[in-house]
Write a protein that holds these residues in place. Structure first.
Motif, PDB file in Angstrom:
ATOM      1  N   UNK A 263       0.857  -1.031  -0.005  1.00  0.00           N
ATOM      2  CA  UNK A 263      -0.046  -0.005  -0.013  1.00  0.00           C
ATOM      3  C   UNK A 263       0.857   1.234   0.016  1.00  0.00           C
ATOM      4  N   UNK A 264       0.247   2.270  -0.658  1.00  0.00           N
ATOM      5  CA  UNK A 264       1.088   3.465  -0.883  1.00  0.00           C
ATOM      6  C   UNK A 264       0.482   4.569   0.106  1.00  0.00           C
ATOM      7  N   UNK A 265      -0.273   4.518   1.183  1.00  0.00           N
ATOM      8  CA  UNK A 265      -0.957   5.262   1.924  1.00  0.00           C
ATOM      9  C   UNK A 265      -0.445   5.380   3.257  1.00  0.00           C
ATOM     10  N   UNK A 266       0.632   5.051   3.804  1.00  0.00           N
ATOM     11  CA  UNK A 266       1.131   5.146   5.087  1.00  0.00           C
ATOM     12  C   UNK A 266       2.534   5.733   4.876  1.00  0.00           C
ATOM     13  N   UNK A 271       3.759  16.443   2.801  1.00  0.00           N
ATOM     14  CA  UNK A 271       2.214  16.602   3.501  1.00  0.00           C
ATOM     15  C   UNK A 271       1.014  16.489   1.996  1.00  0.00           C
ATOM     16  N   UNK A 272       1.884  16.616   0.742  1.00  0.00           N
ATOM     17  CA  UNK A 272       0.936  16.684  -0.157  1.00  0.00           C
ATOM     18  C   UNK A 272       0.392  15.123  -0.704  1.00  0.00           C
ATOM     19  N   UNK A 273       1.636  14.214  -0.014  1.00  0.00           N
ATOM     20  CA  UNK A 273       1.447  12.806  -0.557  1.00  0.00           C
ATOM     21  C   UNK A 273       1.815  12.284  -1.837  1.00  0.00           C
ATOM     22  N   UNK A 274       2.498  13.286  -2.307  1.00  0.00           N
ATOM     23  CA  UNK A 274       3.067  12.881  -3.519  1.00  0.00           C
ATOM     24  C   UNK A 274       4.190  11.844  -3.661  1.00  0.00           C
ATOM     25  N   UNK A 275       5.058  11.806  -2.678  1.00  0.00           N
ATOM     26  CA  UNK A 275       6.035  10.648  -2.571  1.00  0.00           C
ATOM     27  C   UNK A 275       5.884   9.684  -1.490  1.00  0.00           C
ATOM     28  N   UNK A 285       9.244   8.498  -9.827  1.00  0.00           N
ATOM     29  CA  UNK A 285       8.573   8.964  -8.810  1.00  0.00           C
ATOM     30  C   UNK A 285       7.593   7.946  -8.352  1.00  0.00           C
ATOM     31  N   UNK A 286       6.672   8.341  -7.152  1.00  0.00           N
ATOM     32  CA  UNK A 286       5.871   7.289  -6.717  1.00  0.00           C
ATOM     33  C   UNK A 286       4.499   7.267  -7.753  1.00  0.00           C
ATOM     34  N   UNK A 287       4.091   6.224  -8.054  1.00  0.00           N
ATOM     35  CA  UNK A 287       2.926   5.937  -8.826  1.00  0.00           C
ATOM     36  C   UNK A 287       1.708   6.755  -8.169  1.00  0.00           C
ATOM     37  N   UNK A 288       0.710   7.214  -9.030  1.00  0.00           N
ATOM     38  CA  UNK A 288      -0.370   7.830  -8.335  1.00  0.00           C
ATOM     39  C   UNK A 288      -1.655   7.097  -8.355  1.00  0.00           C
ATOM     40  N   UNK A 289      -1.975   6.239  -9.040  1.00  0.00           N
ATOM     41  CA  UNK A 289      -3.059   5.459  -9.529  1.00  0.00           C
ATOM     42  C   UNK A 289      -3.541   4.616  -8.186  1.00  0.00           C
ATOM     43  N   UNK A 290      -2.309   3.737  -7.870  1.00  0.00           N
ATOM     44  CA  UNK A 290      -2.933   2.684  -6.920  1.00  0.00           C
ATOM     45  C   UNK A 290      -2.760   3.055  -5.592  1.00  0.00           C
ATOM     46  N   UNK A 291      -3.662   2.694  -4.720  1.00  0.00           N
ATOM     47  CA  UNK A 291      -3.370   2.768  -3.177  1.00  0.00           C
ATOM     48  C   UNK A 291      -3.094   1.374  -2.578  1.00  0.00           C
ATOM     49  N   UNK A 292      -3.286   0.391  -3.134  1.00  0.00           N
ATOM     50  CA  UNK A 292      -3.389  -0.969  -2.440  1.00  0.00           C
ATOM     51  C   UNK A 292      -3.546  -2.071  -3.495  1.00  0.00           C
ATOM     52  N   UNK A 308       3.940  -5.846  -4.809  1.00  0.00           N
ATOM     53  CA  UNK A 308       4.974  -4.314  -4.954  1.00  0.00           C
ATOM     54  C   UNK A 308       4.699  -3.959  -6.465  1.00  0.00           C
ATOM     55  N   UNK A 309       4.960  -5.033  -7.673  1.00  0.00           N
ATOM     56  CA  UNK A 309       5.020  -4.592  -8.969  1.00  0.00           C
ATOM     57  C   UNK A 309       3.734  -4.004  -9.085  1.00  0.00           C
ATOM     58  N   UNK A 310       2.398  -4.787  -8.753  1.00  0.00           N
ATOM     59  CA  UNK A 310       1.243  -4.435  -9.044  1.00  0.00           C
ATOM     60  C   UNK A 310       0.772  -2.907  -8.575  1.00  0.00           C
ATOM     61  N   UNK A 311       1.524  -2.480  -7.554  1.00  0.00           N
ATOM     62  CA  UNK A 311       1.320  -1.088  -7.108  1.00  0.00           C
ATOM     63  C   UNK A 311       1.926  -0.205  -8.078  1.00  0.00           C
ATOM     64  N   UNK A 312       2.610  -0.678  -8.998  1.00  0.00           N
ATOM     65  CA  UNK A 312       3.230   0.270  -9.898  1.00  0.00           C
ATOM     66  C   UNK A 312       2.546   0.136 -11.526  1.00  0.00           C
ATOM     67  N   UNK A 313       2.288  -1.107 -11.711  1.00  0.00           N
ATOM     68  CA  UNK A 313       1.744  -1.297 -13.084  1.00  0.00           C
ATOM     69  C   UNK A 313       0.103  -0.785 -13.268  1.00  0.00           C
ATOM     70  N   UNK A 314       0.084  -0.317 -14.245  1.00  0.00           N
ATOM     71  CA  UNK A 314      -1.543  -0.100 -14.549  1.00  0.00           C
ATOM     72  C   UNK A 314      -2.295  -1.494 -14.235  1.00  0.00           C
ATOM     73  N   UNK A 315      -3.733  -1.182 -13.557  1.00  0.00           N
ATOM     74  CA  UNK A 315      -4.479  -2.144 -13.135  1.00  0.00           C
ATOM     75  C   UNK A 315      -4.586  -3.351 -14.063  1.00  0.00           C
ATOM     76  N   UNK A 316      -4.931  -2.916 -15.505  1.00  0.00           N
ATOM     77  CA  UNK A 316      -5.525  -3.992 -16.418  1.00  0.00           C
ATOM     78  C   UNK A 316      -4.251  -4.695 -16.730  1.00  0.00           C
ATOM     79  N   UNK A 317      -2.881  -4.155 -16.814  1.00  0.00           N
ATOM     80  CA  UNK A 317      -1.856  -4.913 -16.991  1.00  0.00           C
ATOM     81  C   UNK A 317      -1.524  -5.747 -15.707  1.00  0.00           C
TER      82      UNK A 317
END
Length: 347
Positions: A263-266, A271-275, A285-292, A308-317
């Motif tokens: 997960x990318x949410x912790x 403060x913008x939670x971009x990185x 940089x950190x991916x922005x689409x997936x949070x879990x 870990x990889x699926x947090x980076x890849x587009x969900x369909x892939x």
């Protein structure tokens, strides 16, 4: 993923463990005690690898369970120094500091081989060479402010990364070598799963087939909690990821398989939670689409790396890749709350 545990995460994990009668930290909840309070189960929890690690065993003999738990944690503590980049004297830290390492311990050599294979399978989405960027973001972190990183500085660090995760470093009979000064490897996205797998193997060698291991959300389920009663797990949905609010998904049985969630949410550096600690080597940089991203696989090593990889890849892939892998299922949650499930996801 081996990482230092935050105070907020630690307190939430303890609160959940007490409330559920179980022992898991977010983002994956292991509901070992939710089915039957009379099952012969003994659980021990410790803080290791920067997270809560719990082992539950089931056996009619309490003495056998106590011996098995002792052996499990003793084995775990011998494994962690091979993989933990946070410890300055760990084998991995020595490699990153020196740029080369001879006489590589078999434990590290085997995991590096799996790491390279997972990088190839995911086309670099799982990438151990992002370590320089992790260190860079940590050094620039402003948790209560905005992180402004000059493009020139980012590009300088990105030049140390391998886009495919495999070039730039070699591992063979002569040892491990990093080809460029300043490069580094991290096993954070696979090591906890590997440790859980090896501890499960140790428990089976001790004759304790029925056990559940939760290494900070990387779970291995072997056998049953009691005859006819499976181990139960559940994945938490970050309904409001930036505020730390979660709702627990429907429990499901897990037997002879592993479950891991990334997960990318912790762990944010601004403060913008971009990185955050998950980094796309392709963009730097950190991916922005997936949070879990949660993955069920035959073993926790692969489940951890794929999550870990699926947090980076587009969900369909991610769904497409999961469909090609034996006994692999995934559950993906986007920043907007959209849920993607593989066809065989059990809950």
């Amino acid at each position: 993923m081996i990482r230092k545990i935050s105070r907020r995460r630690f307190l939430r994990a303890l609160t959940f463990a007490g409330a559920a009668g179980a022992f898991a930290a977010q983002p994956v909840s292991s509901l070992a005690g939710a089915i039957s309070q009379t099952a012969p189960v003994l659980t021990e929890t410790r803080i290791l690898m920067g997270t809560l690690v719990a082992v539950s065993v089931s056996d009619p003999s309490r003495a056998r369970m106590e011996d098995a738990l002792y052996a499990a944690f003793e084995h775990m503590e011998t494994l962690i120094p091979f993989f933990d980049r946070h410890a300055v004297d760990s084998v991995l830290s020595v490699l990153n500091r020196q740029g080369a390492l001879q006489d590589v311990p078999p434990e590290l050599s085997a995991l590096l081989a799996r790491t390279r294979a997972m990088s190839a399978l995911t086309r670099g989405a799982f990438n151990p060479t992002v370590q320089p960027l992790v260190d860079f973001f940590c050094s620039q972190a402003v948790p209560d402010g905005r992180l402004n990183i000059p493009e020139s500085a980012l590009n300088e660090v990105r030049a140390l990364l391998s886009p495919d995760g495999r070039s730039g470093w070699t591992a063979d009979s002569n040892g491990v070598r990093l080809e460029r000064r300043g490069m580094g490897l991290t096993l954070d996205g696979i090591a906890k799963g590997r440790v859980a797998d090896l501890v499960s193997r140790k428990l089976k060698q001790e004759g304790m087939v029925n056990h559940l291991i939760n290494a900070g959300g990387d779970i291995v389920a072997s056998g049953e909690k009691a005859p006819g009663i499976p181990w139960q797990v559940a994945v938490s949905n970050p309904s409001s990821p930036h505020s730390g609010h979660f709702r627990h998904g429907r429990p499901f049985a897990l037997k002879g398989k592993a479950l891991a969630t990334s997960g990318s949410y912790e762990h944010y550096y601004d403060a913008e939670q971009k990185y955050n600690h998950i980094i796309d080597a392709g963009t730097g940089i950190s991916p922005v689409e997936m949070v879990s991203a949660s993955v069920i696989a035959p073993d926790a090593t692969d489940a951890d790396a794929l999550a870990t990889a699926f947090s980076v890849m587009p969900p369909r892939e991610s769904l497409k890749l999961a469909a090609t892998l034996p006994e692999c299922e995934c559950l993906l949650i986007s920043r907007g709350g959209r849920i993607f499930k593989s066809r065989g996801w059990p809950a």
